[in-house]
Design an enzyme around this catalytic site. Structure first.
Site, short mmCIF file in Angstrom:
data_model
loop_
_atom_site.label_atom_id
_atom_site.label_comp_id
_atom_site.label_asym_id
_atom_site.label_seq_id
_atom_site.Cartn_x
_atom_site.Cartn_y
_atom_site.Cartn_z
N MET A 108 -9.13 7.90 0.20
CA MET A 108 -9.90 8.32 1.39
C MET A 108 -10.50 9.70 1.18
O MET A 108 -9.85 10.57 0.58
CB MET A 108 -8.98 8.37 2.61
CG MET A 108 -8.26 7.05 2.86
SD MET A 108 -7.31 7.11 4.39
CE MET A 108 -6.47 5.53 4.30
N ASP A 157 -6.37 -6.54 4.87
CA ASP A 157 -5.81 -5.18 4.81
C ASP A 157 -5.72 -4.60 6.21
O ASP A 157 -6.74 -4.37 6.86
CB ASP A 157 -6.69 -4.31 3.91
CG ASP A 157 -6.08 -2.94 3.67
OD1 ASP A 157 -4.93 -2.70 4.09
OD2 ASP A 157 -6.77 -2.10 3.04
N MET A 201 -11.03 -6.07 6.51
CA MET A 201 -10.20 -5.06 7.19
C MET A 201 -9.79 -5.61 8.56
O MET A 201 -10.63 -6.03 9.36
CB MET A 201 -10.99 -3.76 7.41
CG MET A 201 -11.30 -2.97 6.16
SD MET A 201 -9.90 -2.60 5.10
CE MET A 201 -8.83 -1.66 6.21
N HIS A 239 -1.45 -1.47 -4.09
CA HIS A 239 -2.68 -1.17 -3.35
C HIS A 239 -2.80 0.34 -3.17
O HIS A 239 -1.89 0.99 -2.64
CB HIS A 239 -2.64 -1.88 -2.00
CG HIS A 239 -3.88 -1.75 -1.19
ND1 HIS A 239 -4.98 -2.56 -1.37
CD2 HIS A 239 -4.21 -0.88 -0.19
CE1 HIS A 239 -5.93 -2.22 -0.51
NE2 HIS A 239 -5.49 -1.20 0.21
N HIS A 275 -8.69 0.71 -3.39
CA HIS A 275 -9.51 0.53 -2.20
C HIS A 275 -10.20 1.85 -1.89
O HIS A 275 -9.58 2.79 -1.42
CB HIS A 275 -8.58 0.08 -1.05
CG HIS A 275 -9.26 -0.11 0.26
ND1 HIS A 275 -8.56 -0.28 1.44
CD2 HIS A 275 -10.57 -0.18 0.59
CE1 HIS A 275 -9.42 -0.43 2.44
NE2 HIS A 275 -10.64 -0.36 1.95
N MET A 300 -12.23 4.10 0.21
CA MET A 300 -12.79 4.38 1.54
C MET A 300 -13.49 5.72 1.43
O MET A 300 -13.04 6.75 1.96
CB MET A 300 -11.65 4.40 2.57
CG MET A 300 -11.15 3.01 2.89
SD MET A 300 -9.51 3.02 3.62
CE MET A 300 -8.53 3.08 2.13
N SER A 356 0.85 -1.19 0.00
CA SER A 356 0.00 0.00 0.00
C SER A 356 0.89 1.24 0.00
O SER A 356 1.68 1.43 0.93
CB SER A 356 -0.88 0.02 1.25
OG SER A 356 -1.33 1.34 1.46
C1 DX5 Z 1 -5.97 1.46 6.06
C2 DX5 Z 1 -5.60 1.16 4.62
C3 DX5 Z 1 -4.52 0.17 4.49
C4 DX5 Z 1 -3.22 0.64 5.05
C5 DX5 Z 1 -2.40 -0.54 5.40
O1 DX5 Z 1 -7.03 2.34 6.06
O2 DX5 Z 1 -6.72 0.64 3.92
O3 DX5 Z 1 -4.37 -0.28 3.16
O4 DX5 Z 1 -2.47 1.43 4.16
O5 DX5 Z 1 -1.26 -0.09 6.05
P1 DX5 Z 1 -0.54 -0.99 7.12
O6 DX5 Z 1 -0.05 -2.22 6.41
O7 DX5 Z 1 0.56 -0.11 7.60
O8 DX5 Z 1 -1.53 -1.33 8.19
ZN ZN Z 2 -6.37 -0.38 1.96
#
Ligand code: DX5
Ligand code: ZN
Length: 219
Positions: free
Chosen positions: A36, A174, A136, A32, A65, A67, A7
């Protein structure tokens, strides 16, 4: 095949091209991309223009992804930007079936994600229509959070549901994935492992990704 999806949320955004190329060379399978909106989650990142511009710097598939609230309003822009997988949150979408169908009509892979507090039964009726289920293992919004341990049980249940009803669906985890817990996640049945801080906070991306892959390929 088990896949690693770094990510870029934890990458150096001033060096995005280099960061993406470095994880590609290090053996990443997907990139990834955490989108947001400051509403669905309390943080803001980037949107279609950034995705479209980094599309040129790698051949790896983009695992987008979303969000964001009301994702159906922006799917077309993420399609045009060059996404390969688009995953929406079940909690953010009232007409999930319609949005999934739309993503698939565009020729992309469609995913659904559920937050830690969301029960798996919420996606039971749609499991046969999706390409990917993302579980998640932290509350979305930030990189670098700690894996919520009891999510392992939900992952095992999700694996059983997929095996029983939709064996082609990919199961992705994730949040908080690292070298310490990746083996138990593999044993629980995960196909795609998102890793943000575990990859980008250690300077040697290749060492981390290859160590993860070694664990995934061990019998
Ligand atoms: C969280 C994200 C993840 C995040 C993962 O909201 O969706 O993809 O970047 O990061 P790590 O691996 O540091 O938890
Ligand atoms: Zn993510």
């Amino acid at each position: 095949m088990k896949q690693i999806a770094p990510s870029i949320l934890s990458a150096d955004f001033s060096q995005l091209t280099e960061e993406i190329q470095k994880v590609e060379e290090a053996g990443a399978d997907l990139i990834h991309l955490d989108v947001m909106d400051g509403h669905f989650v309390p943080n803001l990142t980037f949107g279609p223009p950034v995705i479209a511009s980094i599309r040129k710097v790698t051949r790896l598939p983009f695992d987008v992804h979303l969000m964001i609230e009301k994702p159906e309003r922006s799917i077309q822009a993420f399609v045009d930007a060059g996404s390969d997988f688009i995953t929406v949150h079940a909690e953010a979408e009232i007409h999930l079936n319609r949005t999934i169908a739309f993503i698939k009509e565009k020729g992309l892979k469609a995913g659904v994600s559920i937050n830690p507090a969301t029960p798996l039964c919420l996606i039971e009726e749609i499991i046969r229509d999706i390409d990917l289920l993302m579980i998640m293992s932290v509350n979305p919004g930030f990189g670098g959070q700690i894996f919520i341990q009891n999510i392992l049980e939900k992952i095992k249940k999700a694996r059983n549901l997929i095996d029983e009803k939709a064996p082609d669906v990919l199961l992705e985890v994730d949040g908080g994935v690292n070298l310490e817990n990746i083996r138990s996640l593999k044993e629980a049945g995960i196909d795609i492992f998102v890793a943000g801080s575990a990859v980008f906070k250690n300077k040697d991306y290749k060492q981390t990704i290859q160590s993860m892959k070694k664990i995934l390929n061990d019998d």
